[in-house]
Write an enzyme that holds these catalytic residues in place. Structure first.
Site, PDB file in Angstrom:
ATOM      1  N   GLU A  33       0.811  -1.214   0.000  1.00  0.00           N
ATOM      2  CA  GLU A  33       0.000   0.000   0.000  1.00  0.00           C
ATOM      3  C   GLU A  33       0.847   1.267   0.000  1.00  0.00           C
ATOM      4  OE1 GLU A  33      -3.009   0.287  -0.657  1.00  0.00           O
ATOM      5  OE2 GLU A  33      -3.607  -1.806  -0.535  1.00  0.00           O
ATOM      6  N   TYR A 116      -6.734   6.557   3.808  1.00  0.00           N
ATOM      7  CA  TYR A 116      -6.848   5.514   2.796  1.00  0.00           C
ATOM      8  C   TYR A 116      -6.071   4.266   3.204  1.00  0.00           C
ATOM      9  CZ  TYR A 116      -5.581   2.434  -0.844  1.00  0.00           C
ATOM     10  OH  TYR A 116      -5.345   1.275  -1.510  1.00  0.00           O
ATOM     11  N   ASP A 134      -9.790   6.042  -2.550  1.00  0.00           N
ATOM     12  CA  ASP A 134      -8.612   6.458  -3.306  1.00  0.00           C
ATOM     13  C   ASP A 134      -9.082   7.112  -4.601  1.00  0.00           C
ATOM     14  OD1 ASP A 134      -9.512   4.314  -4.799  1.00  0.00           O
ATOM     15  OD2 ASP A 134      -7.492   3.671  -5.347  1.00  0.00           O
TER      16      ASP A 134
END
Length: 348
Positions: A33, A116, A134
């Site tokens: 991520e 996020y 996102d």
DNA sequence: AATTCGGGGAC
DNA sequence: GTCCCAGAATT
């Protein structure tokens, strides 16, 4: 079927096979991520593989040195991500005994993890019911529901976050979140979305109203600054003088060359008359070579970079300067443009 | 609320 | 050239 059920069906038969989707290991998901923040999957994938190979666990990551992490990050951009990862890895090692947290409330406290990323890690690793928002989710929601609030305004962010949370499938948040992002990335693309094969177009505001081009709305207030970097190549072909950059400007803690920044493009004759240059090299700078100007584009800056080779040595050393043997250049984290400028000279 | 952090790919 | 990418931190 409703909107999200249709999308899940689409996802199950169209998804890409991405390595971080085959695990619930929070460390591995975190790795992916952070790397994928503002970064396309194709660009981040090789970095993900290299990081995971070099640091199989957060304990391995925590033991790394910053120079090593930045070197591994070289070329990926937004280098504070790499530096923040090291801080977080060390904190997880110390405070969490090397066990990466999986709850949103713990994750959001960590350096480099915002709303996020916390939602992504919590949902993918532990199925916590947090909706990710996102760039893909903004686009899908704006188009399907016809939301015209700018996605980068404070008000807009709240509205989209709220809409995403309302839509979240609380029985399977991980599948839901993966679906929304993959759908945005692969079908509901920014340009030329594949509405022709879209399973939910009949209910889509943007499709019905032919408004995909204008959605989502984004306020554009990007200011681009022009800067002129005049680098000096001091080398005897066995050693090279390098500069370690500071904390504040671009390329923090990475390596470039001794340099004078000017506010305009100067001729080589004007340049060597500058007091900063005279302080560095004295009054008689002998120029072996003056490279063409390389234009290097960053998000908020346009850099005009030249490299001047000299056989002089500085008369005053800066505390951030040091001579490196050319073999050791491969260990230094170099900004892309610096790497390009010196790679042919030293066969990097 | 606005700015600043890279680099690359699609168009 | 423009836009935007599995955004976050800082001012």
């Amino acid at each position: 079927m409703n909107f999200t059920d249709e999308l899940v069906q689409w996802y199950l038969s169209n998804k890409r096979d991405l390595p971080w989707r085959n695990t619930t290991n929070a460390y591995i998901i975190w790795l992916s991520e952070i790397i994928l923040q503002q970064t396309r999957v194709e660009q981040g994938l090789p970095y993900f593989n290299r990081f995971l190979e070099k640091y199989p666990t957060v304990t391995d990551f925590a033991a790394a040195h910053e120079d090593e992490v930045l070197k591994l990050w070289q070329g990926l951009g937004y280098y504070s991500r790499g530096r923040n990862m090291l801080k977080t890895a060390r904190l997880v090692q110390e405070q969490y005994n090397g066990v990466f947290p999986t709850s949103y409330d713990e994750l959001i406290k960590l350096k480099g993890i915002g709303e996020y990323t916390a939602a992504a890690i919590a949902s993918f690793s532990a199925n916590e019911a947090k909706a990710v928002v996102d760039g893909n989710v903004y686009r899908v929601l704006a188009r399907y529901y016809g939301i015209f609030e700018p996605i980068n305004s404070t008000q807009g962010k709240k509205i989209f976050q709220s809409a995403a949370s309302d839509l979240l499938n609380k029985q399977n948040p991980a599948l839901h979140n993966q679906t929304m992002m993959e759908f945005g990335a692969m079908l509901c693309k920014p340009k030329n979305p594949a509405c022709g094969i879209c399973p939910v177009r009949e209910g889509c505001y943007a499709f019905i109203n032919n408004a995909t081009t204008g959605l989502p709305v984004k306020l554009n207030k990007l200011k681009v600054r022009e800067r002129f970097f005049n680098y000096f190549l001091v080398t005897d072909s066995n050693t090279i003088l390098m500069n370690k950059r500071g904390e504040n400007d671009i390329w923090a803690n990475m390596y470039d060359l001794p340099m004078v920044e000017t506010s305009a493009l100067l001729s080589i004759d004007e340049l060597i008359q500058l007091p900063e240059v005279k302080t560095m090299f004295g009054n008689n700078l002998n120029i072996i070579e003056d490279s063409p100007i390389h234009k290097h584009i960053l998000t908020h800056q346009r850099l005009f970079v030249r490299m001047i080779k000299t056989d002089n040595y500085p008369v005053n050393m800066n505390e951030n300067w040091a001579y490196f043997s050319v073999e050791n250049l491969q260990d230094l984290a170099l900004p892309r443009i610096i790497f390009i400028l010196i790679k042919n000279i030293f066969n990097l």
